[in-house]
Design a protein around this motif. Sequence first.
Motif, mmCIF file in Angstrom:
data_model
loop_
_atom_site.group_PDB
_atom_site.id
_atom_site.type_symbol
_atom_site.label_atom_id
_atom_site.label_comp_id
_atom_site.label_asym_id
_atom_site.label_seq_id
_atom_site.Cartn_x
_atom_site.Cartn_y
_atom_site.Cartn_z
ATOM 1 N N LYS A 138 38.307 72.397 114.200
ATOM 2 C CA LYS A 138 37.054 72.642 113.481
ATOM 3 C C LYS A 138 37.153 73.935 112.700
ATOM 4 O O LYS A 138 36.700 74.016 111.554
ATOM 5 C CB LYS A 138 35.885 72.725 114.477
ATOM 6 N N ILE A 139 37.732 74.936 113.334
ATOM 7 C CA ILE A 139 37.901 76.235 112.657
ATOM 8 C C ILE A 139 38.760 76.058 111.407
ATOM 9 O O ILE A 139 38.515 76.668 110.374
ATOM 10 C CB ILE A 139 38.564 77.239 113.637
ATOM 11 N N ARG A 168 43.417 72.162 124.649
ATOM 12 C CA ARG A 168 42.779 72.967 123.609
ATOM 13 C C ARG A 168 43.817 73.786 122.837
ATOM 14 O O ARG A 168 43.668 74.028 121.642
ATOM 15 C CB ARG A 168 41.741 73.899 124.260
ATOM 16 N N ALA A 169 44.863 74.222 123.559
ATOM 17 C CA ALA A 169 45.918 74.981 122.890
ATOM 18 C C ALA A 169 46.871 74.053 122.139
ATOM 19 O O ALA A 169 47.234 74.308 120.989
ATOM 20 C CB ALA A 169 46.678 75.811 123.913
ATOM 21 N N ASN A 188 46.503 72.333 118.410
ATOM 22 C CA ASN A 188 46.824 73.094 117.194
ATOM 23 C C ASN A 188 48.293 72.995 116.810
ATOM 24 O O ASN A 188 48.718 73.625 115.849
ATOM 25 C CB ASN A 188 46.454 74.557 117.399
ATOM 26 N N HIS A 235 29.681 76.912 126.806
ATOM 27 C CA HIS A 235 28.527 76.296 126.138
ATOM 28 C C HIS A 235 28.925 75.045 125.355
ATOM 29 O O HIS A 235 28.132 74.520 124.607
ATOM 30 C CB HIS A 235 27.862 77.310 125.206
ATOM 31 N N MET A 236 30.156 74.585 125.545
ATOM 32 C CA MET A 236 30.595 73.385 124.826
ATOM 33 C C MET A 236 31.102 72.351 125.826
ATOM 34 O O MET A 236 31.583 72.696 126.890
ATOM 35 C CB MET A 236 31.754 73.739 123.890
ATOM 36 N N LYS A 282 38.858 73.541 109.630
ATOM 37 C CA LYS A 282 38.142 72.666 108.703
ATOM 38 C C LYS A 282 38.838 71.317 108.497
ATOM 39 O O LYS A 282 38.972 70.838 107.371
ATOM 40 C CB LYS A 282 37.936 73.357 107.340
ATOM 41 N N PRO A 299 45.896 87.771 116.251
ATOM 42 C CA PRO A 299 46.190 86.542 116.999
ATOM 43 C C PRO A 299 45.878 85.264 116.221
ATOM 44 O O PRO A 299 46.620 84.290 116.315
ATOM 45 C CB PRO A 299 45.296 86.635 118.237
ATOM 46 N N HIS A 300 44.753 85.269 115.440
ATOM 47 C CA HIS A 300 44.376 84.008 114.804
ATOM 48 C C HIS A 300 45.280 83.652 113.635
ATOM 49 O O HIS A 300 45.176 82.560 113.079
ATOM 50 C CB HIS A 300 42.893 84.006 114.409
ATOM 51 N N GLN A 344 33.373 83.509 112.446
ATOM 52 C CA GLN A 344 33.391 82.281 113.255
ATOM 53 C C GLN A 344 33.256 82.612 114.730
ATOM 54 O O GLN A 344 32.553 81.934 115.467
ATOM 55 C CB GLN A 344 34.695 81.509 112.995
ATOM 56 N N ARG A 354 39.751 83.762 119.434
ATOM 57 C CA ARG A 354 40.607 84.369 118.407
ATOM 58 C C ARG A 354 41.958 83.662 118.376
ATOM 59 O O ARG A 354 42.506 83.388 117.318
ATOM 60 C CB ARG A 354 40.801 85.858 118.694
ATOM 61 N N ASP A 355 42.460 83.365 119.557
ATOM 62 C CA ASP A 355 43.744 82.689 119.684
ATOM 63 C C ASP A 355 43.733 81.343 118.969
ATOM 64 O O ASP A 355 44.730 80.909 118.407
ATOM 65 C CB ASP A 355 44.028 82.486 121.178
ATOM 66 N N LEU A 356 42.563 80.669 118.996
ATOM 67 C CA LEU A 356 42.461 79.345 118.391
ATOM 68 C C LEU A 356 42.134 79.420 116.907
ATOM 69 O O LEU A 356 41.826 78.423 116.283
ATOM 70 C CB LEU A 356 41.412 78.513 119.125
ATOM 71 N N GLY A 357 42.173 80.617 116.354
ATOM 72 C CA GLY A 357 42.099 80.748 114.905
ATOM 73 C C GLY A 357 40.796 81.253 114.338
ATOM 74 O O GLY A 357 40.633 81.280 113.128
ATOM 75 N N TYR A 396 37.946 72.668 119.049
ATOM 76 C CA TYR A 396 37.598 73.962 118.458
ATOM 77 C C TYR A 396 38.569 74.438 117.370
ATOM 78 O O TYR A 396 38.163 74.764 116.263
ATOM 79 C CB TYR A 396 37.480 75.033 119.562
ATOM 80 N N GLY A 397 39.842 74.448 117.709
ATOM 81 C CA GLY A 397 40.847 74.969 116.773
ATOM 82 C C GLY A 397 40.862 74.196 115.458
ATOM 83 O O GLY A 397 41.009 74.780 114.381
ATOM 84 N N PHE A 419 35.219 77.393 126.786
ATOM 85 C CA PHE A 419 33.929 77.813 126.258
ATOM 86 C C PHE A 419 32.826 77.139 127.071
ATOM 87 O O PHE A 419 32.680 75.914 127.014
ATOM 88 C CB PHE A 419 33.813 77.444 124.782
ATOM 89 N N ILE A 459 50.937 80.774 117.357
ATOM 90 C CA ILE A 459 51.137 80.877 118.796
ATOM 91 C C ILE A 459 49.788 80.592 119.441
ATOM 92 O O ILE A 459 48.772 81.085 118.968
ATOM 93 C CB ILE A 459 51.585 82.313 119.161
ATOM 94 N N ASN A 460 49.770 79.786 120.483
ATOM 95 C CA ASN A 460 48.531 79.583 121.222
ATOM 96 C C ASN A 460 48.743 79.940 122.682
ATOM 97 O O ASN A 460 49.853 79.972 123.172
ATOM 98 C CB ASN A 460 48.015 78.152 121.080
#
Lengths: 283, 350
Positions: free
Chosen positions: B105-106, B150-151, B154, B93-94, B108, B76-77, A196, A188-191, B102-103, B91, B81-82
């Motif tokens: 890709k979300i 990862r943070a 963004n 599984h990645m 786009k 939060p999203h 999603q 959630r923090d990452l958007g 990740y951030g 994650f 702020i990260n």
Amino acid sequence: MRKTKFSEANNSLSIGLKSKKIAIPYLIWILIFTILPIFLLMQYAFTNNQGNFTFANIERFFNPLYLGIMWHSIRMATMATVICFFLGYPIAYILSQKAYKDKTILLFLFVVPMWMNFLVRTYAWLFILGFNGVLNNILRFFGFEPIRLLFTDGAVLLGLVYTFLPFMIFPIYSSLQKIDERIIEAARDLGSNRLQLFFRIIFPLSLPGIASALTMVFMPAVATFLISNILGGGQYFLIGNLIEQQFLTVGNRHFGSALALIMFALIILCNVIFSYLSKEEKE
Amino acid sequence: MEFIELKNIEKNFYVNKQERQILKGINLSIKENEFLTLLGPSGSGKTTTLRIIGGFETASKGQVFFNGLDIGKTPPHKRAINTVFQNYALFPHMNVYDNVAYGLKIKKFSKSAIKDRVEKTLSLVNLSGFDKRSVKSLSGGQQQRIAIARALINEPKVLLLDEPLGALDLKLRKEMQIELKNMQKNLGITFIYVTHDQEEALTMSDQIAVMNDGEILQKGTSENIYNEPKNAFIASFIGTSNIITGTMERDRKVTFLKTDFECVDPMPGSVVQIVVRPEDIEIEQTPRDRNSLKGEVIEVIFFGVNYEMKVKTGDFIWKIHSTKSYERGQFVYLFMATEALHVMEMERSL
């Protein structure tokens, strides 16, 4: 000093032996109730009435009639599994949410039917679905013609779904519950929005649970004969009914064993496929 | 206008069906590009404060402002702020690449833009070439860097860090402290950092807010907090201190252990607490005409850089750090300069 060391080694050795001794009753159990029956099954499957070795029983299975029954069984079990999945996943997901985490009563309600006798539960459907059953009486009350519900594919499917739904819910529920809350917060923090979050994080992380849930529903569903017998009627044939018939009605243990062995091979194959699926996800 | 401002934040939790107040009216303002540390023992409410800024908890009362806008209800999203989580929360599984990407890709971003930025960010945290590695195959320190990458990818305005170095060993922790501080300076991002490690707080922060029991006790620069602790709790929490009870009958004159001392503080009350840092006491063989006290050396420990000595005066045992060492059993004089004595009001709870 040396003496103590020696006695210590001796001691650990005797513990090792002891733990092996503890396992012996279970090994005997496995031998009698798992290994031996499989050998008996194989012996019957590969012999004829005279006790001579033959492939005839296995060959007999590859007849359109029997292959058709097998195909029908696999189709019904697959459909039941798919329906269970689409019903069970949302239930498991909702139950695993924070708001319900303390409410074990809901989970309990899904377990309760499992405590009741399986036959009683299945017979109950007879009274609901029968020509003079509850549903048709409701239809009659509103002036509709009664319809044939019982002894159809639909009735058998309903029985399968009803019986095996809990086996779908629990493995998925437990894998969803194991997901670390911080991982969800990080997503959630990452958007990520709710969708999603679900498709990129929660669903992939629940795959091991899904794999074992699919196994736990598909395997007993493909082998069932009681549900199809009660809800499908006497002439309804799944592979389980065919095996039952060979043993109890026809009295051909050899062909029955061959069928059971093929069934067994199919189940092992499914198990391997599903466990491969879940393992791949864990890597 | 402040960059981030917390106004009268209160937070109540239900623990075993009993309401407990975790935050008791937090007021805090943070400037842009500042490195602010929330420092306090466990259970002081520092993580809850951080989670309220991140949007993972909502305050029971009070407001959070970001650039003058109330963001109390923003999820939060949707906050610029990260967060770097305590246990990294990668994650599983990645692989490394997908975690860091990740951030974007979300959001786009195009594939090539993502690839570019992932490479840049990985090199920023010194993990170039780790793209295809599974996150489980990484060491704790590497996982930490991935969590930071990862943070940071963004390009957040604010980075929240919840005890990010807690699981690392001492040497790695020291290295990461310096790296994080440099990153913060070079990238010009506001860092809000939670830790219970006072040394970590002192080395990294522009501003420290010391928390205890759901309140901010003192906020200031490292030097400020260390040299002018507002009360005995802060003095004992930050560094080692000698804390002694005394009386103050006149301004700039304090009495303890039956001796009068000159100090710089005006009169805060008749019964006071005096804090003296161990390195601010000088050990001498002859008495001075003022601010001097006789005592017996009862313990000497060598620490590498200096000695820690314990000196007994009456019932009180002083801790002293010095490069000179004295023998056990030796009688010495302790000299405390006027600026070395920090006089504070007596705390009722202590």
